[in-house]
Design a protein around this motif. Sequence first.
Motif, PDB file in Angstrom:
ATOM      1  N   ALA A 209      57.063   6.838  29.852  1.00 25.64           N
ATOM      2  CA  ALA A 209      58.253   7.257  30.581  1.00 25.64           C
ATOM      3  C   ALA A 209      58.753   6.110  31.454  1.00 25.64           C
ATOM      4  N   SER A 210      60.036   6.116  31.751  1.00 28.79           N
ATOM      5  CA  SER A 210      60.640   5.077  32.574  1.00 28.79           C
ATOM      6  C   SER A 210      61.137   5.663  33.885  1.00 28.79           C
ATOM      7  N   ASP A 211      61.545   4.804  34.791  1.00 29.97           N
ATOM      8  CA  ASP A 211      62.063   5.261  36.078  1.00 29.97           C
ATOM      9  C   ASP A 211      63.315   6.111  35.888  1.00 29.97           C
ATOM     10  N   ALA A 212      63.500   7.058  36.778  1.00 30.73           N
ATOM     11  CA  ALA A 212      64.723   7.855  36.767  1.00 30.73           C
ATOM     12  C   ALA A 212      65.905   6.948  37.093  1.00 30.73           C
TER      13      ALA A 212
ATOM     14  N   TRP B  37      61.266  11.107  36.463  1.00 27.84           N
ATOM     15  CA  TRP B  37      61.159  10.065  35.445  1.00 27.84           C
ATOM     16  C   TRP B  37      62.096  10.396  34.295  1.00 27.84           C
ATOM     17  N   ARG B  38      62.199   9.466  33.336  1.00 23.77           N
ATOM     18  CA  ARG B  38      63.058   9.645  32.169  1.00 23.77           C
ATOM     19  C   ARG B  38      62.246   9.421  30.900  1.00 23.77           C
ATOM     20  N   GLU B  39      62.440  10.332  29.929  1.00 28.09           N
ATOM     21  CA  GLU B  39      61.827  10.207  28.604  1.00 28.09           C
ATOM     22  C   GLU B  39      62.955  10.253  27.572  1.00 28.09           C
ATOM     23  N   GLY B  40      63.393   9.108  27.100  1.00 27.14           N
ATOM     24  CA  GLY B  40      64.543   9.075  26.206  1.00 27.14           C
ATOM     25  C   GLY B  40      65.783   9.520  26.950  1.00 27.14           C
ATOM     26  N   SER B  41      66.420  10.586  26.448  1.00 30.05           N
ATOM     27  CA  SER B  41      67.601  11.114  27.136  1.00 30.05           C
ATOM     28  C   SER B  41      67.247  12.266  28.077  1.00 30.05           C
TER      29      SER B  41
ATOM     30  N   TRP C 101      63.057  20.598  37.135  1.00 30.39           N
ATOM     31  CA  TRP C 101      64.403  20.457  36.597  1.00 30.39           C
ATOM     32  C   TRP C 101      64.382  19.506  35.410  1.00 30.39           C
ATOM     33  N   LEU C 102      64.985  19.932  34.306  1.00 31.44           N
ATOM     34  CA  LEU C 102      65.083  19.105  33.112  1.00 31.44           C
ATOM     35  C   LEU C 102      66.558  19.015  32.705  1.00 31.44           C
ATOM     36  N   ASP C 103      67.033  17.805  32.428  1.00 39.20           N
ATOM     37  CA  ASP C 103      68.397  17.587  31.955  1.00 39.20           C
ATOM     38  C   ASP C 103      68.345  16.668  30.750  1.00 39.20           C
ATOM     39  N   SER C 104      69.119  17.003  29.725  1.00 37.45           N
ATOM     40  CA  SER C 104      69.079  16.208  28.498  1.00 37.45           C
ATOM     41  C   SER C 104      70.420  16.277  27.765  1.00 37.45           C
TER      42      SER C 104
END
Length: 214
Positions: free
Chosen positions: A67-70, A112-116, A191-194
Amino acid sequence: MLGLVAGLCAGYTVQAGRAPTPLPPLSQPVVAQAKGKAPAPLSAAQDRKVRSDGDLRDMLLKRPAGASDAEYPAGHDGWLSMSEYAESFTRPAGAFRQLVSEEFRRAAVADWREGSLDVRIRLIQFRDERAVASQDALDSAEKWAGEESGHSTAVPGSGTGRVYTGGALDSGGRHRAEAFARRGSVLMEVWLDSDEPIAAQKALDLAQRQWERM
């Protein structure tokens, strides 16, 4: 009417004619202490009070590998101030006043961010002294989420905790899933946003793993 009066008089007469019921003695027998060793105190891992009074950030899920930084990290060093938390509401000023009255204590955050997919988890702790504000906050969050979502699933073992998916797109046109639960004085928000629809099972799995860390 005369019959009613006569009945009442007869009742009082019967009660007056009864011997008074003796009161129990003020001194009670001494109960002998049970023999055997006292139970060992709970460890910090077992005692939920110790856990929730410690570093709240330790209860947050860790960022998964890869995972990458938000894009827009929240808070500072894992902590979220009351004003920063209030800013996440539609009416920050009113939310800030409400948090003051509800005895907001502190909040920890991880994102964090995982892809989109963007993930944000917040643990909000209340003092719960004058009222159980953590329960009120959970009820309010679930009320709004229930009205806006298309589907909800219980978080196993969490009592009234639930995951909400399939609702309307957020203001940025992205799909959203959210989850809420409460452990003691701590409210859990996930919270999840994609850009893509979020599977209910994926949201539930994340919420379940966060719940189990609390």
